[in-house]
Design an enzyme around this catalytic site. Sequence first.
Site, PDB file in Angstrom:
ATOM      1  N   ASN A  34       0.739  -1.161  -0.175  1.00  0.00           N
ATOM      2  CA  ASN A  34       0.198   0.134  -0.099  1.00  0.00           C
ATOM      3  C   ASN A  34       0.932   1.149   0.039  1.00  0.00           C
ATOM      4  O   ASN A  34       2.109   1.069   0.359  1.00  0.00           O
ATOM      5  CB  ASN A  34      -1.139   0.136   1.087  1.00  0.00           C
ATOM      6  CG  ASN A  34      -0.213   0.450   2.340  1.00  0.00           C
ATOM      7  OD1 ASN A  34       0.873  -0.200   2.872  1.00  0.00           O
ATOM      8  ND2 ASN A  34      -0.926   1.354   3.290  1.00  0.00           N
ATOM      9  N   HIS A  45       4.272   6.621  -6.620  1.00  0.00           N
ATOM     10  CA  HIS A  45       4.491   5.169  -6.205  1.00  0.00           C
ATOM     11  C   HIS A  45       6.052   5.275  -5.756  1.00  0.00           C
ATOM     12  O   HIS A  45       6.938   5.723  -6.422  1.00  0.00           O
ATOM     13  CB  HIS A  45       4.375   3.996  -7.278  1.00  0.00           C
ATOM     14  CG  HIS A  45       3.229   4.049  -7.485  1.00  0.00           C
ATOM     15  ND1 HIS A  45       2.079   2.926  -7.020  1.00  0.00           N
ATOM     16  CD2 HIS A  45       2.275   4.384  -8.531  1.00  0.00           C
ATOM     17  CE1 HIS A  45       0.981   3.189  -7.582  1.00  0.00           C
ATOM     18  NE2 HIS A  45       0.917   3.923  -8.501  1.00  0.00           N
TER      19      HIS A  45
END
Length: 188
Positions: A34, A45
Amino acid sequence: MSERPTSAQIAAARGRTIRDVVGPGMRVLLVGINPSLYSAAAGHHFARPGNRFWKALDASGFTERLLSPDEDATLAERGLGLTNLVARATASAAELNADELRRGARRLERLVRKHEPAFVAFLGIGAYRTAFGRPGASVGPQPDRIGTAGVWLLPNPSGLNAHHQLPELTAAFRRLCLAARVPSITSR
């Protein structure tokens, strides 16, 4: 990389999500556990300094050069995708419970069936074990498939994961890169 988020921005990122990076012709869909609060605040990310994801991706041959987190969307043009098992950002993956991981697995299965990557690579062995009910799973290729995609486990690249250093991460990423026949590796 763009400006680093402030501590107030990081604190405010709890529960936020980061968009998936997916596209046609994906060879490998890389699946984090996550987003960290830092990554959610940055909107990219694996954005936290100290995370070894981008270094391992480059050194293994997945990319032709070291990318920065704010270039994460360019992975789609390289035949790679990025998503997370659980979409919401937390300070630690320890904040996730087993039910949340299993729900994430079902969402991921739908995403994989829609986009049909050749491989789905999980960056977190414990989360995969819990989400898919595979307590004995270890690094490397798995006997399972999701749709038509092969399943591969990679160590978590977080700088907090002292069990796997960068050379070991790079070797694990490279084995997948070779198996997936990612085009950039042939230029090395």
